[in-house]
Design an enzyme around this catalytic site. Structure first.
Site, PDB file in Angstrom:
ATOM      1  N   ASP A  86       1.085  -0.689   0.317  1.00  0.00           N
ATOM      2  CA  ASP A  86      -0.051  -0.179  -0.105  1.00  0.00           C
ATOM      3  C   ASP A  86       1.009   1.583  -0.126  1.00  0.00           C
ATOM      4  OD1 ASP A  86      -3.104   0.063   1.303  1.00  0.00           O
ATOM      5  OD2 ASP A  86      -2.183   1.536   1.069  1.00  0.00           O
ATOM      6  N   THR A 104     -11.254   1.280  -7.800  1.00  0.00           N
ATOM      7  CA  THR A 104     -12.327   1.830  -8.265  1.00  0.00           C
ATOM      8  C   THR A 104     -13.252   2.586  -7.935  1.00  0.00           C
ATOM      9  OG1 THR A 104     -13.500  -0.061  -8.170  1.00  0.00           O
ATOM     10  CG2 THR A 104     -11.549  -0.107  -9.445  1.00  0.00           C
ATOM     11  N   THR A 134     -13.184  -4.829  -8.462  1.00  0.00           N
ATOM     12  CA  THR A 134     -14.671  -4.822  -9.685  1.00  0.00           C
ATOM     13  C   THR A 134     -14.083  -3.795 -10.599  1.00  0.00           C
ATOM     14  OG1 THR A 134     -16.019  -5.489  -8.333  1.00  0.00           O
ATOM     15  CG2 THR A 134     -16.907  -4.457  -9.902  1.00  0.00           C
ATOM     16  N   PHE A 142     -16.507 -11.628  -4.450  1.00  0.00           N
ATOM     17  CA  PHE A 142     -18.017 -12.371  -3.572  1.00  0.00           C
ATOM     18  C   PHE A 142     -18.039 -12.191  -2.406  1.00  0.00           C
ATOM     19  CE2 PHE A 142     -17.688 -14.085  -7.728  1.00  0.00           C
ATOM     20  CZ  PHE A 142     -18.110 -13.623  -8.637  1.00  0.00           C
ATOM     21  N   GLU A 172     -19.318  -7.273   2.904  1.00  0.00           N
ATOM     22  CA  GLU A 172     -18.262  -6.649   4.633  1.00  0.00           C
ATOM     23  C   GLU A 172     -18.979  -7.381   5.832  1.00  0.00           C
ATOM     24  OE1 GLU A 172     -17.767  -2.742   4.431  1.00  0.00           O
ATOM     25  OE2 GLU A 172     -17.941  -2.356   2.057  1.00  0.00           O
ATOM     26  N   LYS A 221     -19.667 -10.896 -12.040  1.00  0.00           N
ATOM     27  CA  LYS A 221     -19.892  -9.964 -11.230  1.00  0.00           C
ATOM     28  C   LYS A 221     -20.519  -8.825 -10.900  1.00  0.00           C
ATOM     29  CE  LYS A 221     -17.586  -7.885  -7.426  1.00  0.00           C
ATOM     30  NZ  LYS A 221     -17.848  -8.405  -6.057  1.00  0.00           N
ATOM     31  N   ASN A 229     -23.841  -8.809  -8.253  1.00  0.00           N
ATOM     32  CA  ASN A 229     -24.384  -7.715  -7.941  1.00  0.00           C
ATOM     33  C   ASN A 229     -25.477  -7.003  -8.525  1.00  0.00           C
ATOM     34  OD1 ASN A 229     -22.024  -8.059  -5.822  1.00  0.00           O
ATOM     35  ND2 ASN A 229     -21.061  -5.968  -6.469  1.00  0.00           N
ATOM     36  N   CYS A 236     -20.715  -1.005  -2.407  1.00  0.00           N
ATOM     37  CA  CYS A 236     -20.278  -2.257  -3.864  1.00  0.00           C
ATOM     38  C   CYS A 236     -21.569  -1.905  -4.732  1.00  0.00           C
ATOM     39  CB  CYS A 236     -20.457  -3.342  -3.298  1.00  0.00           C
ATOM     40  SG  CYS A 236     -18.959  -4.111  -2.244  1.00  0.00           S
ATOM     41  N   LYS A 294     -22.257   1.437  -6.566  1.00  0.00           N
ATOM     42  CA  LYS A 294     -21.403   1.413  -7.235  1.00  0.00           C
ATOM     43  C   LYS A 294     -21.196   1.295  -8.213  1.00  0.00           C
ATOM     44  CE  LYS A 294     -16.716  -0.089  -5.259  1.00  0.00           C
ATOM     45  NZ  LYS A 294     -16.507  -0.516  -6.524  1.00  0.00           N
TER      46      LYS A 294
HETATM   47  C1  UGA Z   1     -22.326  -7.108  -1.374  1.00  0.00           C
HETATM   48  C2  UGA Z   1     -22.414  -8.746  -2.564  1.00  0.00           C
HETATM   49  O1  UGA Z   1     -23.519  -9.704  -1.294  1.00  0.00           O
HETATM   50  C3  UGA Z   1     -20.579  -9.172  -2.324  1.00  0.00           C
HETATM   51  O2  UGA Z   1     -21.194 -10.842  -3.078  1.00  0.00           O
HETATM   52  C4  UGA Z   1     -19.868  -8.804  -3.421  1.00  0.00           C
HETATM   53  O3  UGA Z   1     -19.162  -9.214  -3.079  1.00  0.00           O
HETATM   54  C5  UGA Z   1     -20.046  -7.150  -2.510  1.00  0.00           C
HETATM   55  O4  UGA Z   1     -21.117  -6.425  -2.694  1.00  0.00           O
HETATM   56  C6  UGA Z   1     -18.693  -6.617  -3.623  1.00  0.00           C
HETATM   57  O5  UGA Z   1     -19.283  -6.341  -4.786  1.00  0.00           O
HETATM   58  O6  UGA Z   1     -17.870  -5.931  -2.709  1.00  0.00           O
HETATM   59  P1  UGA Z   1     -21.753  -5.920   0.136  1.00  0.00           P
HETATM   60  O7  UGA Z   1     -22.231  -4.735  -0.016  1.00  0.00           O
HETATM   61  O8  UGA Z   1     -20.550  -6.229   1.867  1.00  0.00           O
HETATM   62  O9  UGA Z   1     -22.155  -7.038  -0.079  1.00  0.00           O
HETATM   63  O10 UGA Z   1     -23.402  -6.195   1.609  1.00  0.00           O
HETATM   64  P2  UGA Z   1     -24.695  -6.966   1.210  1.00  0.00           P
HETATM   65  O11 UGA Z   1     -25.077  -8.273   2.419  1.00  0.00           O
HETATM   66  O12 UGA Z   1     -25.086  -7.410  -0.657  1.00  0.00           O
HETATM   67  O13 UGA Z   1     -25.802  -5.793   1.694  1.00  0.00           O
HETATM   68  C7  UGA Z   1     -25.735  -4.813   0.831  1.00  0.00           C
HETATM   69  C8  UGA Z   1     -27.350  -4.285   1.290  1.00  0.00           C
HETATM   70  O14 UGA Z   1     -28.351  -4.247   0.855  1.00  0.00           O
HETATM   71  C9  UGA Z   1     -27.044  -3.052   2.406  1.00  0.00           C
HETATM   72  O15 UGA Z   1     -26.884  -2.439   2.854  1.00  0.00           O
HETATM   73  C10 UGA Z   1     -28.022  -4.240   2.710  1.00  0.00           C
HETATM   74  O16 UGA Z   1     -28.533  -3.686   4.528  1.00  0.00           O
HETATM   75  C11 UGA Z   1     -29.129  -4.362   1.945  1.00  0.00           C
HETATM   76  N1  UGA Z   1     -29.632  -5.842   1.742  1.00  0.00           N
HETATM   77  C12 UGA Z   1     -29.686  -6.577   1.800  1.00  0.00           C
HETATM   78  C13 UGA Z   1     -31.534  -5.303   2.126  1.00  0.00           C
HETATM   79  O17 UGA Z   1     -31.711  -4.055   1.720  1.00  0.00           O
HETATM   80  N2  UGA Z   1     -32.632  -6.518   1.935  1.00  0.00           N
HETATM   81  C14 UGA Z   1     -31.665  -7.879   2.235  1.00  0.00           C
HETATM   82  O18 UGA Z   1     -32.567  -8.775   1.517  1.00  0.00           O
HETATM   83  C15 UGA Z   1     -30.618  -7.981   1.693  1.00  0.00           C
END
Ligand code: UGA
Length: 445
Positions: A38, A94, A129, A161, A164, A216, A220, A272, A275
Site C-alpha cells: 500500500d 475503482t 471490481t 464475492f 462486509e 461480477k 451484484n 459495492c 457504485k
Molecule cells: C455485496 C455482495 O453481497 C457481495 O457478494 C459482493 O462481493 C460485494 O457486494 C462486493 O461487490 O464487494 P456487501 O455490499 O458487503 O456485499 O453487502 P450485502 O450483504 O450484499 O448488503 C448490501 C446492502 O443490501 C446492505 O445495505 C443491506 O442492508 C441491503 N439488503 C440486503 C437489503 O436491504 N435487503 C436484503 O434482503 C439484503
C-alpha cells in the site's frame, strides 16, 4: 516439503483496503507467502504491527496468526514486492467518477508497475471490481510500457464475492471461485493458488476473462434488483393491506426465486451495489446498449428512504422541535462502513426538516459524526431513545432485537417506532402500545 508448504506460492497484493487486506490474510492462511502493498506508509506500519484499520469480524485474529507465522508481510515498496512474485493481485480502489463510470487510474498504475518490475512469467490477477474489457486494457498497457508484446505475463480475472461483515468466512469458505483466463497457464496457476479450497469441495467456475468480469457486475446488479423488487412490493403492500414479509416467504419458498435478498427495508447501501450498478449501466451504454432497468433499481432504492421519511412525518406531524433517534448508522450490521448508508441519507433529510437527530450504532458512530457533524450520538439504544419522539430502526443489529421494549417505551417522549428493517412485528408492538410503522406491513397508527 511438508503438506503445509506444498504448493505455496509467492503472492503480492497491491492495495490493502477491505478486499485487499482480506485477500492477504486468506491467501496467507491458505499457506502462501504473501506481501501486501500500500502507498500509505502509516497504514503499512500499523498493519505490520497487527493493527486492523477497519472493523471486520475475524480479521484481527487471522492477521495476528498469519503475521506471527511469517507468511504475511506489508510493504510500501511496490517495485520490490512485485519483482519476486509469481502472482500479483490488483486490489486497488475503482471509485466512481461523477458520470458513474469506474475510475481505473489506480488499476492502470499497477499495470505500468507490473510491466516495469514483474517477472516475465508473472500472473496478474484482477480482484477489484472492474468493467468488462479491463483485462484487455491492462494487457495493452503492459505491452506499451514494455515496447513489446506482454510476453509471458498473464492477466487473469478472479472477482471477489465477499460481503462486509462476513468477509473472512466468505473468503475462507466461498460459495464458488470464479476464474476468468484466456490461457490454460492462467487457469492452472489459479487452481494451484486455491488448491486448499478446491480440496474442500468449493466449486470452481472457469470462464474466459470477459465473462468473469461481466459476471461480477451481473451478480451484484441482480442482488440489488431483488432488494428493489421487494421494496417496490413493500410500497404496494402498505397501500393494499398485504404483508411483505409473508409475500417474500411465499416467493422465497420457490427454489427458482429463493428467499435471500428479499428483505424489504431502507434499501441497499455500501460501497459495492451503488457504485457497481452505476458502473454497469455506464459499461452497457458504452457498449451501445441502454439498460433502463438498472436506473429503475436505483430509483426504487432511493424511494425506500423517502418512504421512511413519510412515515416519520405522518407519525410526528411537524418535525421542527422533534427528537428522532436512529438505531443503526452503518449501511448494514456487522460493519463500521457508512459509505452510501441509507441511515445517513435519512439523518440528513430529517435534520434539513428541522428535527434533532440522535444516532446510535455499535461500530459506525465516529464515521457518521465525521460525515454529519449535527448528528448527536448516544452510548446505546436506550440513551438514544431517551426523550425521543420517534425511534427509526435503520440497521438491523442483533442487539436492537434484544432490547426491553417496555423500558424503551417508558423512556421515550412518544412511544413511536418506524421500523425500517422489520426487526419487530405489528402484533408485538400493538400489545406493547407502540405507534408502529413497519415496512410493507400493517401500521399501528
Ligand atoms: C455485496 C455482495 O453481497 C457481495 O457478494 C459482493 O462481493 C460485494 O457486494 C462486493 O461487490 O464487494 P456487501 O455490499 O458487503 O456485499 O453487502 P450485502 O450483504 O450484499 O448488503 C448490501 C446492502 O443490501 C446492505 O445495505 C443491506 O442492508 C441491503 N439488503 C440486503 C437489503 O436491504 N435487503 C436484503 O434482503 C439484503
Amino acid at each position: 516439503m511438508s503438506d503445509e508448504t506444498r504448493g505455496a506460492m509467492r503472492v503480492g497484493v497491491i492495495g490493502t483496503g477491505h478486499v485487499g487486506l482480506v485477500t492477504c490474510v486468506t491467501l496467507a492462511e491458505f499457506g502462501h507467502d504473501v506481501v501486501g502493498v500500500d502507498a500509505d506508509e502509516e497504514k503499512v506500519a500499523r498493519l505490520q504491527e497487527g493493527k486492523v484499520p477497519f472493523f471486520e469480524p475475524g480479521l484481527q485474529q487471522l492477521l495476528d496468526k498469519t503475521l506471527s507465522q511469517g507468511r504475511l508481510t506489508f510493504s510500501t515498496d511496490a517495485a520490490s514486492a512485485i519483482a519476486d512474485r509469481e502472482i500479483v493481485f490488483i486490489c486497488v480502489g475503482t471509485p466512481p467518477r461523477a458520470s458513474g463510470e469506474a475510475n481505473l487510474v489506480a488499476v492502470e498504475n499497477v499495470a505500468r508497475q507490473v510491466a516495469k518490475d514483474g517477472s516475465s512469467s508473472l500472473i496478474v490477477v484482477e480482484k477489484s471490481t472492474v468493467p468488462t474489457g479491463t483485462a484487455d486494457r491492462i494487457r495493452r498497457t503492459i505491452a506499451l510500457e514494455m515496447r513489446a508484446s506482454v510476453g509471458g505475463i498473464e492477466v487473469v480475472s478472479n472477482p471477489e464475492f465477499l460481503r462486509e461483515g462476513t468477509a473472512i468466512e466468505d473468503s475462507l469458505r466461498p460459495s464458488r471461485i470464479l476464474v476468468g483466463a484466456d490461457s490454460p497457464r492462467g487457469h492452472a496457476a489459479m487452481r494451484r493458488l486455491y488448491a486448499r479450497s478446491l480440496e474442500e469441495g468449493t466449486p470452481l467456475i472457469e470462464t474466459n476473462i470477459k465473462t468473469a468480469e461481466l459476471a461480477k457486475h451481473a451478480a451484484n446488479a441482480f442482488l440489488a434488483l431483488k432488494i428493489s423488487y421487494v421494496n417496490a412490493l413493500a410500497r404496494v403492500c402498505e397501500r393494499t393491506g398485504a404483508d411483505v414479509v409473508a409475500v417474500a416467504d411465499v416467493m422465497g419458498s420457490d427454489p427458482r426465486i429463493g428467499r435471500a435478498f428479499l428483505d424489504a427495508g431502507l434499501g441497499y447501501g455500501g460501497f459495492c451495489f451503488p457504485k457497481d450498478l452505476d458502473a454497469f449501466e455506464h459499461l452497457a451504454a458504452q457498449a451501445g446498449y441502454d439498460f433502463p432497468l438498472l436506473r429503475e433499481i436505483r430509483r426504487i432504492n432511493e424511494e425506500a428512504v423517502d418512504a421512511v421519511l413519510v412515515k416519520v412525518r405522518e407519525g410526528l406531524w411537524n418535525l421542527e422541535g422533534k427528537r428522532v433517534a436512529l438505531f443503526g448508522l452503518a449501511f448494514k450490521p456487522g460493519t463500521d462502513d457508512i459509505r452510501f448508508s441509507p441511515a445517513l441519507s435519512l439523518a440528513r433529510r430529517l435534520i434539513e426538516e428541522g428535527a434533532t437527530v440522535v444516532g446510535y450504532d455499535p461500530e459506525a458512530m465516529a464515521g457518521a459524526k465525521e460525515e454529519i457533524p449535527e448528528l448527536e450520538l448516544a452510548s446505546d439504544g436506550y440513551a438514544a431513545a431517551a426523550d425521543a419522539h420517534c425511534v427509526v430502526i435503520c440497521t438491523e443489529w442483533a442487539e436492537f432485537r434484544d432490547m426491553d421494549l417496555n423500558v424503551l417505551s417508558e423512556m421515550m417522549a412518544y412511544p413511536m417506532v418506524v421500523d425500517g428493517r422489520n426487526v419487530f412485528g405489528p402484533d408485538e408492538m400493538r400489545s406493547l402500545g407502540f405507534t408502529y410503522y413497519p415496512t410493507g406491513r400493517q401500521a399501528i397508527a
